[in-house]
Scaffold this active site. Structure first.
Site, PDB file in Angstrom:
ATOM      1  N   THR A   1       0.811  -1.215   0.000  1.00  0.00           N
ATOM      2  CA  THR A   1       0.000   0.000   0.000  1.00  0.00           C
ATOM      3  C   THR A   1       0.847   1.269   0.000  1.00  0.00           C
ATOM      4  O   THR A   1       1.988   1.253   0.488  1.00  0.00           O
ATOM      5  CB  THR A   1      -0.896  -0.005   1.264  1.00  0.00           C
ATOM      6  OG1 THR A   1      -1.526   1.261   1.406  1.00  0.00           O
ATOM      7  CG2 THR A   1      -0.083  -0.256   2.533  1.00  0.00           C
ATOM      8  N   ASP A   2       0.264   2.364  -0.475  1.00  0.00           N
ATOM      9  CA  ASP A   2       0.967   3.658  -0.418  1.00  0.00           C
ATOM     10  C   ASP A   2       1.054   4.191   1.012  1.00  0.00           C
ATOM     11  O   ASP A   2       1.809   5.117   1.285  1.00  0.00           O
ATOM     12  CB  ASP A   2       0.277   4.691  -1.326  1.00  0.00           C
ATOM     13  CG  ASP A   2      -1.174   4.976  -0.960  1.00  0.00           C
ATOM     14  OD1 ASP A   2      -1.709   4.333  -0.034  1.00  0.00           O
ATOM     15  OD2 ASP A   2      -1.788   5.851  -1.616  1.00  0.00           O
ATOM     16  N   GLU A   3       0.256   3.606   1.932  1.00  0.00           N
ATOM     17  CA  GLU A   3       0.241   4.138   3.311  1.00  0.00           C
ATOM     18  C   GLU A   3       1.585   3.957   4.016  1.00  0.00           C
ATOM     19  O   GLU A   3       1.842   4.613   5.023  1.00  0.00           O
ATOM     20  CB  GLU A   3      -0.877   3.486   4.123  1.00  0.00           C
ATOM     21  CG  GLU A   3      -2.238   3.732   3.512  1.00  0.00           C
ATOM     22  CD  GLU A   3      -3.402   3.550   4.465  1.00  0.00           C
ATOM     23  OE1 GLU A   3      -3.174   3.424   5.678  1.00  0.00           O
ATOM     24  OE2 GLU A   3      -4.542   3.549   3.976  1.00  0.00           O
TER      25      GLU A   3
ATOM     26  N   TYR B   1      -1.898  -0.363  11.008  1.00  0.00           N
ATOM     27  CA  TYR B   1      -2.021  -1.041   9.704  1.00  0.00           C
ATOM     28  C   TYR B   1      -0.816  -0.745   8.827  1.00  0.00           C
ATOM     29  O   TYR B   1      -0.148  -1.659   8.338  1.00  0.00           O
ATOM     30  CB  TYR B   1      -3.315  -0.608   8.997  1.00  0.00           C
ATOM     31  CG  TYR B   1      -3.327  -0.940   7.519  1.00  0.00           C
ATOM     32  CD1 TYR B   1      -3.393  -2.266   7.089  1.00  0.00           C
ATOM     33  CD2 TYR B   1      -3.239   0.065   6.535  1.00  0.00           C
ATOM     34  CE1 TYR B   1      -3.387  -2.583   5.727  1.00  0.00           C
ATOM     35  CE2 TYR B   1      -3.232  -0.239   5.182  1.00  0.00           C
ATOM     36  CZ  TYR B   1      -3.312  -1.563   4.780  1.00  0.00           C
ATOM     37  OH  TYR B   1      -3.291  -1.876   3.440  1.00  0.00           O
TER      38      TYR B   1
ATOM     39  N   LYS C   1       2.200  -3.187   7.362  1.00  0.00           N
ATOM     40  CA  LYS C   1       2.481  -3.381   5.933  1.00  0.00           C
ATOM     41  C   LYS C   1       3.931  -2.963   5.624  1.00  0.00           C
ATOM     42  O   LYS C   1       4.619  -3.625   4.842  1.00  0.00           O
ATOM     43  CB  LYS C   1       1.514  -2.561   5.071  1.00  0.00           C
ATOM     44  CG  LYS C   1       0.075  -3.050   5.065  1.00  0.00           C
ATOM     45  CD  LYS C   1      -0.133  -4.439   4.481  1.00  0.00           C
ATOM     46  CE  LYS C   1       0.103  -4.509   2.990  1.00  0.00           C
ATOM     47  NZ  LYS C   1      -0.266  -5.845   2.445  1.00  0.00           N
TER      48      LYS C   1
HETATM   49  P1  NAD Z   1      -9.574  -7.383   2.143  1.00  0.00           P
HETATM   50  O1  NAD Z   1      -9.614  -7.098   3.600  1.00  0.00           O
HETATM   51  O2  NAD Z   1     -10.785  -7.110   1.313  1.00  0.00           O
HETATM   52  O3  NAD Z   1      -9.204  -8.915   1.910  1.00  0.00           O
HETATM   53  C1  NAD Z   1      -8.204  -9.570   2.635  1.00  0.00           C
HETATM   54  C2  NAD Z   1      -8.342 -11.063   2.382  1.00  0.00           C
HETATM   55  O4  NAD Z   1      -7.288 -11.719   3.107  1.00  0.00           O
HETATM   56  C3  NAD Z   1      -9.668 -11.662   2.888  1.00  0.00           C
HETATM   57  O5  NAD Z   1     -10.195 -12.532   1.928  1.00  0.00           O
HETATM   58  C4  NAD Z   1      -9.265 -12.412   4.143  1.00  0.00           C
HETATM   59  O6  NAD Z   1     -10.090 -13.528   4.431  1.00  0.00           O
HETATM   60  C5  NAD Z   1      -7.848 -12.837   3.797  1.00  0.00           C
HETATM   61  N1  NAD Z   1      -7.019 -13.099   4.985  1.00  0.00           N
HETATM   62  C6  NAD Z   1      -6.891 -12.317   6.092  1.00  0.00           C
HETATM   63  N2  NAD Z   1      -6.056 -12.907   6.989  1.00  0.00           N
HETATM   64  C7  NAD Z   1      -5.650 -14.071   6.420  1.00  0.00           C
HETATM   65  C8  NAD Z   1      -4.775 -15.120   6.845  1.00  0.00           C
HETATM   66  N3  NAD Z   1      -4.173 -15.082   8.057  1.00  0.00           N
HETATM   67  N4  NAD Z   1      -4.557 -16.162   6.025  1.00  0.00           N
HETATM   68  C9  NAD Z   1      -5.179 -16.217   4.803  1.00  0.00           C
HETATM   69  N5  NAD Z   1      -6.033 -15.275   4.359  1.00  0.00           N
HETATM   70  C10 NAD Z   1      -6.262 -14.207   5.161  1.00  0.00           C
HETATM   71  O7  NAD Z   1      -8.319  -6.594   1.595  1.00  0.00           O
HETATM   72  P2  NAD Z   1      -8.117  -5.825   0.206  1.00  0.00           P
HETATM   73  O8  NAD Z   1      -8.649  -4.457   0.349  1.00  0.00           O
HETATM   74  O9  NAD Z   1      -8.570  -6.694  -0.900  1.00  0.00           O
HETATM   75  O10 NAD Z   1      -6.529  -5.710   0.204  1.00  0.00           O
HETATM   76  C11 NAD Z   1      -5.734  -6.765  -0.350  1.00  0.00           C
HETATM   77  C12 NAD Z   1      -4.277  -6.371  -0.249  1.00  0.00           C
HETATM   78  O11 NAD Z   1      -4.045  -5.180  -0.973  1.00  0.00           O
HETATM   79  C13 NAD Z   1      -3.804  -6.110   1.172  1.00  0.00           C
HETATM   80  O12 NAD Z   1      -2.506  -6.605   1.321  1.00  0.00           O
HETATM   81  C14 NAD Z   1      -3.815  -4.589   1.285  1.00  0.00           C
HETATM   82  O13 NAD Z   1      -2.847  -4.153   2.209  1.00  0.00           O
HETATM   83  C15 NAD Z   1      -3.451  -4.197  -0.130  1.00  0.00           C
HETATM   84  N6  NAD Z   1      -3.961  -2.897  -0.594  1.00  0.00           N
HETATM   85  C16 NAD Z   1      -5.273  -2.569  -0.477  1.00  0.00           C
HETATM   86  C17 NAD Z   1      -5.742  -1.365  -0.991  1.00  0.00           C
HETATM   87  C18 NAD Z   1      -7.196  -0.978  -0.911  1.00  0.00           C
HETATM   88  O14 NAD Z   1      -7.549   0.171  -1.240  1.00  0.00           O
HETATM   89  N7  NAD Z   1      -8.106  -1.868  -0.520  1.00  0.00           N
HETATM   90  C19 NAD Z   1      -4.853  -0.475  -1.601  1.00  0.00           C
HETATM   91  C20 NAD Z   1      -3.497  -0.831  -1.675  1.00  0.00           C
HETATM   92  C21 NAD Z   1      -3.067  -2.043  -1.184  1.00  0.00           C
HETATM   93  O1  DAU Z   2      -4.186   3.961   0.440  1.00  0.00           O
HETATM   94  C1  DAU Z   2      -4.402   2.589   0.357  1.00  0.00           C
HETATM   95  C2  DAU Z   2      -5.224   2.128   1.526  1.00  0.00           C
HETATM   96  O2  DAU Z   2      -6.549   2.606   1.308  1.00  0.00           O
HETATM   97  C3  DAU Z   2      -5.233   0.616   1.712  1.00  0.00           C
HETATM   98  O3  DAU Z   2      -3.929   0.190   2.014  1.00  0.00           O
HETATM   99  C4  DAU Z   2      -6.185   0.206   2.832  1.00  0.00           C
HETATM  100  O4  DAU Z   2      -6.237  -1.211   2.917  1.00  0.00           O
HETATM  101  C5  DAU Z   2      -7.559   0.739   2.504  1.00  0.00           C
HETATM  102  O5  DAU Z   2      -8.464   0.435   3.535  1.00  0.00           O
HETATM  103  C6  DAU Z   2      -7.517   2.249   2.274  1.00  0.00           C
HETATM  104  O6  DAU Z   2      -7.238   2.966   3.516  1.00  0.00           O
HETATM  105  P1  DAU Z   2      -8.007   4.314   3.925  1.00  0.00           P
HETATM  106  O7  DAU Z   2      -7.950   4.456   5.375  1.00  0.00           O
HETATM  107  O8  DAU Z   2      -7.564   5.442   3.083  1.00  0.00           O
HETATM  108  O9  DAU Z   2      -9.502   3.896   3.412  1.00  0.00           O
HETATM  109  P2  DAU Z   2     -10.949   4.103   4.103  1.00  0.00           P
HETATM  110  O10 DAU Z   2     -11.960   3.745   3.060  1.00  0.00           O
HETATM  111  O11 DAU Z   2     -11.040   3.443   5.426  1.00  0.00           O
HETATM  112  O12 DAU Z   2     -11.002   5.668   4.339  1.00  0.00           O
HETATM  113  C7  DAU Z   2     -10.891   6.574   3.245  1.00  0.00           C
HETATM  114  C8  DAU Z   2     -10.930   7.985   3.826  1.00  0.00           C
HETATM  115  O13 DAU Z   2     -12.258   8.221   4.337  1.00  0.00           O
HETATM  116  C9  DAU Z   2     -10.005   8.191   4.996  1.00  0.00           C
HETATM  117  O14 DAU Z   2      -9.499   9.511   4.955  1.00  0.00           O
HETATM  118  C10 DAU Z   2     -10.897   8.021   6.236  1.00  0.00           C
HETATM  119  C11 DAU Z   2     -12.233   8.525   5.733  1.00  0.00           C
HETATM  120  N1  DAU Z   2     -13.428   7.874   6.325  1.00  0.00           N
HETATM  121  C12 DAU Z   2     -13.482   6.516   6.343  1.00  0.00           C
HETATM  122  C13 DAU Z   2     -14.571   5.862   6.874  1.00  0.00           C
HETATM  123  C14 DAU Z   2     -14.631   4.342   6.920  1.00  0.00           C
HETATM  124  C15 DAU Z   2     -14.485   8.656   6.785  1.00  0.00           C
HETATM  125  O15 DAU Z   2     -14.455   9.894   6.731  1.00  0.00           O
HETATM  126  N2  DAU Z   2     -15.578   8.005   7.296  1.00  0.00           N
HETATM  127  C16 DAU Z   2     -15.667   6.639   7.374  1.00  0.00           C
HETATM  128  O16 DAU Z   2     -16.693   6.111   7.888  1.00  0.00           O
END
Ligand code: NAD
Ligand code: DAU
Length: 350
Positions: free
Chosen positions: A131-133, A156, A160
């Protein structure tokens, strides 16, 4: 023929990645290993579950013996590692489970791959999806590049960042052939409604408040999930071993502007008078340590591998809303049971 392990394939990004690989590469055997936590849902993969080149294994990446056994059984050539605990708010209330899955789980997989591939690393790939975080928080100027120093600020992102460091350590120390990508915020179908966009879509449908943390001025760089998995495919096949690639949409929105755009589009789609949904916006207590701005510079990926996002945000968000409106059964399933308890606990005190 290649044997590919996708971890976390039942989650949001993992399910799109699994679908892409199963349909695009019929000669690959794809094993989706997932623990099926609250975020993992096999309904996300209904359309491909009977494909001859797809198999699901229920498993935990923290379990060393199980990881050794699956590597032995399926003789993987490649790993696409998506499994993680992914929600920042949950990491604030339960940081240890993030260390366990994201740090220890990644370490366990790295070790299993190393043991299995030692003496024969040629052509193997361990691809870590990150992730970019990990880069921390930006002010109003600038972008994250691949050389930006790590500065994670939530449990988180710290977990990562730690997993990224271990991946690089295995590359330098053991010559494990690794690739890493760090992506910005994804959105699209099958996104679990704990995250901002699907949570607001769900609440608008049910006329519930739209919780905006703080002043809603925090900025995220949104990318359609299918563009992300297309980038992963490109890097997996054409990226250089040992390299990191940033993936992003050049698509920055403040949270409040984004939620207003959702409200506007959903007024139209639900036949509500203009301005109806905006009345649901409710400012609530800010997230602890809330990162102000993320923005990715994806020039390396564009110049070296020719990847660009394909969708404009307004179009992507319209497609996403349409998907949620057409898949209310999916939404109802994932928001029943534990979700209600989670929602009450996370938002009651705000
Ligand atoms: P998600 O939470 O939707 O899915 C995570 C999956 O991992 C689920 O299916 C869960 O059951 C599985 N999992 C969790 N713990 C596990 C374990 N111990 N063993 C096996 N499986 C397990 O997550 P996502 O949003 O699809 O993110 C996927 C990846 O991409 C993550 O590594 C996250 O850090 C990264 N990522 C997410 C975003 C985003 O915006 N969602 C952006 C950048 C990077
Ligand atoms: O940048 C990549 C990341 O983006 C991933 O690595 C993470 O897995 C993914 O969850 C996401 O993180 P964020 O914290 O940016 O996403 P989230 O959707 O939780 O929140 C987006 C923005 O909205 C953030 O600034 C917090 C705000 N927010 C979020 C929730 C859930 C609100 O204002 N209200 C809310 O209820």
């Amino acid at each position: 023929m290649k044997n590919i392990l996708i971890t976390g394939g039942a989650g949001f990004i993992g399910s799109h990645l699994t679908r892409l690989f199963v349909t695009k590469y019929p000669d690959y055997n794809i094993v989706n290993l997932d623990k099926l936590t609250y975020a993992g849902n096999l309904e996300n993969l209904r359309d491909i579950e009977s494909a001859p080149n797809y198999r699901f294994v229920k498993g935990d990446i923290v379990d060393m013996e199980q990881m050794r056994a699956v590597f032995k059984q399926y003789n993987f050539d490649g790993v696409l590692h998506c499994a993680a605990e992914s929600h920042v708010d949950r990491s604030i209330t339960d940081p240890l489970s993030f260390v366990k899955t994201n740090v220890l789980g990644t370490m366990t997989l790295l070790q299993a791959a190393k043991e299995h591939w030692t003496g024969n690393m040629e052509g193997k790939i361990f691809y870590h999806i990150s992730t970019d975080e990990v880069y921390g928080s930006l002010g109003t100027e600038g972008f994250f590049t691949e050389t930006t120093a790590y500065d994670p600020r939530s449990p988180y992102s710290a977990s990562k960042a730690s997993s990224d460091h271990f991946v690089r350590a295995y590359y330098h120390t053991y010559k494990l052939p690794v690739k890493i990508s760090n992506c910005s915020n994804n959105y699209g179908p099958y996104h679990f409604p704990e995250k901002l966009i699907p949570l607001c879509i769900h609440n608008i449908i049910h006329n519930k408040p739209l919780p905006i943390y703080g002043k809603g001025e925090n900025v995220r760089d949104w990318l359609y999930v299918e563009d992300h998995v297309r980038a992963i495919d490109t890097i997996f096949h054409n990226g250089k071993v040992g390299e990191t690639y940033n993936i992003g949409g050049h698509n920055e929105w403040t949270n409040i502007a984004l939620v207003k755009e959702l409200c506007r589009q959903m007024d139209e789609k639900l036949g509500r008078a203009p301005g109806t949904n905006e009345k649901l916006i409710t400012y609530v207590q800010d997230r602890a340590g809330h990162d102000m701005r993320y923005a990715i510079d994806a020039t390396k990926l564009k110049n070296e591998l020719g990847w660009l996002p394909s969708l404009q945000f307004e179009e992507g968000i319209s497609k996403t809303i349409d998907w949620y409106l057409a898949n209310t059964e999916w939404l109802n399933h994932v928001t029943s049971g534990d979700y209600k308890k989670y929602y009450e606990e996370m938002y009651a005190g705000r």
